[in-house]
Design a protein around this motif. Structure first.
Motif, PDB file in Angstrom:
ATOM      1  N   MET A   1       9.404  88.656 -16.627  1.00  0.00           N
ATOM      2  CA  MET A   1       8.723  88.855 -17.894  1.00  0.00           C
ATOM      3  C   MET A   1       7.829  90.093 -17.893  1.00  0.00           C
ATOM      4  O   MET A   1       7.492  90.600 -18.935  1.00  0.00           O
ATOM      5  N   GLY A   2       7.386  90.573 -16.745  1.00  0.00           N
ATOM      6  CA  GLY A   2       6.554  91.762 -16.675  1.00  0.00           C
ATOM      7  C   GLY A   2       5.169  91.518 -17.229  1.00  0.00           C
ATOM      8  O   GLY A   2       4.460  90.611 -16.794  1.00  0.00           O
ATOM      9  N   THR A   3       4.780  92.330 -18.202  1.00  0.00           N
ATOM     10  CA  THR A   3       3.430  92.263 -18.754  1.00  0.00           C
ATOM     11  C   THR A   3       3.170  90.934 -19.442  1.00  0.00           C
ATOM     12  O   THR A   3       2.085  90.363 -19.308  1.00  0.00           O
ATOM     13  N   VAL A   4       4.141  90.426 -20.173  1.00  0.00           N
ATOM     14  CA  VAL A   4       3.970  89.149 -20.864  1.00  0.00           C
ATOM     15  C   VAL A   4       3.728  88.038 -19.845  1.00  0.00           C
ATOM     16  O   VAL A   4       2.861  87.185 -20.039  1.00  0.00           O
ATOM     17  N   GLY A   5       4.448  88.066 -18.758  1.00  0.00           N
ATOM     18  CA  GLY A   5       4.249  87.078 -17.710  1.00  0.00           C
ATOM     19  C   GLY A   5       2.879  87.181 -17.069  1.00  0.00           C
ATOM     20  O   GLY A   5       2.247  86.171 -16.751  1.00  0.00           O
ATOM     21  N   GLN A   6       2.408  88.413 -16.898  1.00  0.00           N
ATOM     22  CA  GLN A   6       1.083  88.596 -16.310  1.00  0.00           C
ATOM     23  C   GLN A   6      -0.005  88.086 -17.248  1.00  0.00           C
ATOM     24  O   GLN A   6      -0.981  87.479 -16.800  1.00  0.00           O
ATOM     25  N   VAL A   7       0.128  88.345 -18.552  1.00  0.00           N
ATOM     26  CA  VAL A   7      -0.857  87.854 -19.518  1.00  0.00           C
ATOM     27  C   VAL A   7      -0.852  86.334 -19.534  1.00  0.00           C
ATOM     28  O   VAL A   7      -1.912  85.689 -19.536  1.00  0.00           O
ATOM     29  N   TYR A   8       0.327  85.718 -19.529  1.00  0.00           N
ATOM     30  CA  TYR A   8       0.421  84.259 -19.516  1.00  0.00           C
ATOM     31  C   TYR A   8      -0.213  83.696 -18.251  1.00  0.00           C
ATOM     32  O   TYR A   8      -0.955  82.713 -18.298  1.00  0.00           O
ATOM     33  N   LYS A   9       0.056  84.338 -17.128  1.00  0.00           N
ATOM     34  CA  LYS A   9      -0.503  83.872 -15.861  1.00  0.00           C
ATOM     35  C   LYS A   9      -2.024  83.975 -15.879  1.00  0.00           C
ATOM     36  O   LYS A   9      -2.729  83.086 -15.390  1.00  0.00           O
ATOM     37  N   MET A  10      -2.566  85.057 -16.471  1.00  0.00           N
ATOM     38  CA  MET A  10      -4.010  85.219 -16.559  1.00  0.00           C
ATOM     39  C   MET A  10      -4.613  84.143 -17.459  1.00  0.00           C
ATOM     40  O   MET A  10      -5.649  83.561 -17.145  1.00  0.00           O
ATOM     41  N   LEU A  11      -3.968  83.860 -18.603  1.00  0.00           N
ATOM     42  CA  LEU A  11      -4.464  82.829 -19.504  1.00  0.00           C
ATOM     43  C   LEU A  11      -4.445  81.459 -18.827  1.00  0.00           C
ATOM     44  O   LEU A  11      -5.368  80.669 -18.981  1.00  0.00           O
ATOM     45  N   LYS A  12      -3.390  81.197 -18.076  1.00  0.00           N
ATOM     46  CA  LYS A  12      -3.261  79.909 -17.396  1.00  0.00           C
ATOM     47  C   LYS A  12      -4.306  79.762 -16.291  1.00  0.00           C
ATOM     48  O   LYS A  12      -4.930  78.712 -16.145  1.00  0.00           O
ATOM     49  N   ARG A  13      -4.508  80.832 -15.526  1.00  0.00           N
ATOM     50  CA  ARG A  13      -5.439  80.779 -14.406  1.00  0.00           C
ATOM     51  C   ARG A  13      -6.894  80.669 -14.866  1.00  0.00           C
ATOM     52  O   ARG A  13      -7.663  79.884 -14.345  1.00  0.00           O
ATOM     53  N   SER A  14      -7.260  81.443 -15.894  1.00  0.00           N
ATOM     54  CA  SER A  14      -8.663  81.471 -16.314  1.00  0.00           C
ATOM     55  C   SER A  14      -8.970  80.475 -17.431  1.00  0.00           C
ATOM     56  O   SER A  14     -10.121  80.355 -17.835  1.00  0.00           O
ATOM     57  N   LYS A  15      -7.943  79.781 -17.921  1.00  0.00           N
ATOM     58  CA  LYS A  15      -8.097  78.772 -18.976  1.00  0.00           C
ATOM     59  C   LYS A  15      -8.778  79.357 -20.218  1.00  0.00           C
ATOM     60  O   LYS A  15      -9.680  78.779 -20.787  1.00  0.00           O
ATOM     61  N   ARG A  16      -8.313  80.501 -20.628  1.00  0.00           N
ATOM     62  CA  ARG A  16      -8.840  81.162 -21.830  1.00  0.00           C
ATOM     63  C   ARG A  16      -7.813  81.062 -22.948  1.00  0.00           C
ATOM     64  O   ARG A  16      -7.365  82.056 -23.513  1.00  0.00           O
ATOM     65  N   TRP A  17      -7.440  79.848 -23.298  1.00  0.00           N
ATOM     66  CA  TRP A  17      -6.426  79.626 -24.323  1.00  0.00           C
ATOM     67  C   TRP A  17      -6.904  80.034 -25.702  1.00  0.00           C
ATOM     68  O   TRP A  17      -6.111  80.234 -26.603  1.00  0.00           O
ATOM     69  N   TRP A  18      -8.235  80.196 -25.888  1.00  0.00           N
ATOM     70  CA  TRP A  18      -8.750  80.622 -27.175  1.00  0.00           C
ATOM     71  C   TRP A  18      -8.328  82.053 -27.501  1.00  0.00           C
ATOM     72  O   TRP A  18      -8.373  82.471 -28.653  1.00  0.00           O
TER      73      TRP A  18
END
Length: 63
Positions: free
Chosen positions: A14-31
């Protein structure tokens, strides 16, 4: 422990999209997800509006 830091096959593909998703998942910033969605849609809309000047003469010729 080492498996947690290892990127999954999906995030590699996924590249960048995968990295953004991984960051959201790790930091729990779903807002941030609605804000990112609106920014992507706005970017797509602006990109589409850039093409209007090339399409407009053909539309006017039809009518």
């Amino acid at each position: 422990m080492a498996d947690e830091n290892k990127p999954s096959n999906m995030s590699i593909r996924m590249g960048t999209v995968g990295q953004v998703y991984k960051m959201l998942k790790r930091s729990k910033r779903w807002w941030m997800l609605p804000m990112l969605t609106i920014m992507v849609l706005l970017g797509l809309a602006l990109s589409g509006l850039q093409a209007v000047q090339y399409v407009a003469p053909f539309i006017y010729a039809v009518f």
